[in-house]
Design an enzyme around this catalytic site. Structure first.
Site, short mmCIF file in Angstrom:
data_model
loop_
_atom_site.label_atom_id
_atom_site.label_comp_id
_atom_site.label_asym_id
_atom_site.label_seq_id
_atom_site.Cartn_x
_atom_site.Cartn_y
_atom_site.Cartn_z
N CYS A 9 -8.46 -10.62 -69.22
CA CYS A 9 -7.09 -10.87 -69.67
C CYS A 9 -6.19 -9.91 -68.91
O CYS A 9 -6.61 -9.34 -67.90
CB CYS A 9 -6.95 -10.73 -71.19
SG CYS A 9 -7.15 -9.07 -71.86
N ASN A 12 -6.82 -5.87 -70.81
CA ASN A 12 -8.18 -5.59 -71.30
C ASN A 12 -8.18 -4.78 -72.59
O ASN A 12 -9.02 -3.93 -72.82
CB ASN A 12 -9.01 -4.91 -70.20
CG ASN A 12 -10.51 -4.86 -70.50
OD1 ASN A 12 -11.17 -3.90 -70.12
ND2 ASN A 12 -11.06 -5.87 -71.15
N CYS A 14 -6.84 -6.66 -75.69
CA CYS A 14 -6.74 -7.62 -76.80
C CYS A 14 -7.77 -8.74 -76.66
O CYS A 14 -8.80 -8.74 -77.32
CB CYS A 14 -5.33 -8.22 -76.87
SG CYS A 14 -4.04 -7.04 -77.32
N ARG A 15 -7.48 -9.70 -75.81
CA ARG A 15 -8.30 -10.91 -75.74
C ARG A 15 -9.66 -10.71 -75.10
O ARG A 15 -10.69 -11.15 -75.64
CB ARG A 15 -7.53 -12.01 -75.00
CG ARG A 15 -6.28 -12.44 -75.74
CD ARG A 15 -5.42 -13.34 -74.89
NE ARG A 15 -4.80 -12.57 -73.81
CZ ARG A 15 -4.09 -13.10 -72.83
NH1 ARG A 15 -3.93 -14.42 -72.76
NH2 ARG A 15 -3.54 -12.34 -71.91
N SER A 16 -9.71 -10.08 -73.94
CA SER A 16 -11.01 -9.96 -73.25
C SER A 16 -11.99 -9.04 -73.98
O SER A 16 -13.18 -9.37 -74.05
CB SER A 16 -10.84 -9.58 -71.78
OG SER A 16 -10.11 -8.40 -71.61
N ASP A 126 -1.82 -14.74 -75.66
CA ASP A 126 -1.75 -13.29 -75.79
C ASP A 126 -1.12 -12.93 -77.14
O ASP A 126 0.03 -13.28 -77.40
CB ASP A 126 -0.90 -12.72 -74.64
CG ASP A 126 -0.97 -11.21 -74.56
OD1 ASP A 126 -1.47 -10.56 -75.50
OD2 ASP A 126 -0.52 -10.66 -73.53
#
Length: 163
Positions: A9, A12, A14-16, A126
């Site tokens: 993401c 690095n 939140c999402r990943s 996001d």
């Protein structure tokens, strides 16, 4: 032969890392730990060395995923060579990856959500500037896609074992 997967993401945090934590748990539950290498990275260096966002950690903890040991890092040129699947969370990060990826490795780049079966979203939004519901939505999408990704890892492991 291990299957190596890199979740990507922007920062690095939140999402990943959420995807990395979810996938690690699913791989462990499927008894495939020896068959897969898992990591995450960001396209930008905004948060290098930082732990995942506190809201990501809280959302993950609520669902039984521990991401507290993860630290943000930026993608490197070596990652394109070393990983079999480089899975972007959204179109912007996929575009950035395509711009910096050496030509011979571009086939490894794709959106994580291509592995989802229960959600029609093409990307994982996001959640950084939103409320807690955004982090929960990220986990809904990531869990779906990672479930499909476990099937891919299992099939590759079986294929290599049979060879």
């Amino acid at each position: 032969m291990k299957t190596s997967i890199l979740f990507v993401c922007m920062g690095n945090i939140c999402r990943s890392p959420a995807a990395e934590g979810v996938f690690r748990a699913m791989v462990k539950s499927a008894n495939l730990e020896s068959e897969v290498r898992i990591d995450s990275a960001g396209t930008h260096a905004y948060h290098v060395g930082e732990a995942p966002d506190a809201r990501t950690q809280a959302a993950c903890r609520k669902r039984g995923y521990d991401v507290t040991d993860l630290r943000a890092r930026q993608i490197t040129v070596d990652d394109f060579r070393e990983f079999d699947y480089i899975l972007a969370m959204d179109w912007d990060n996929l575009t950035l990856l395509q711009q910096i990826c050496p030509k011979q490795y571009k086939h490894k780049l794709m959106l994580l959500m291509r592995f989802a079966s229960d959600h029609e979203e093409a990307t994982v939004p996001d959640p950084y500037y939103g409320g807690p519901e955004g982090f929960s939505k990220v986990l809904d999408l990531v869990e779906d896609a990672c479930s499909g990704l476990v099937d891919v890892v299992r099939k590759r492991a079986n294929m290599y074992a049979a060879a």
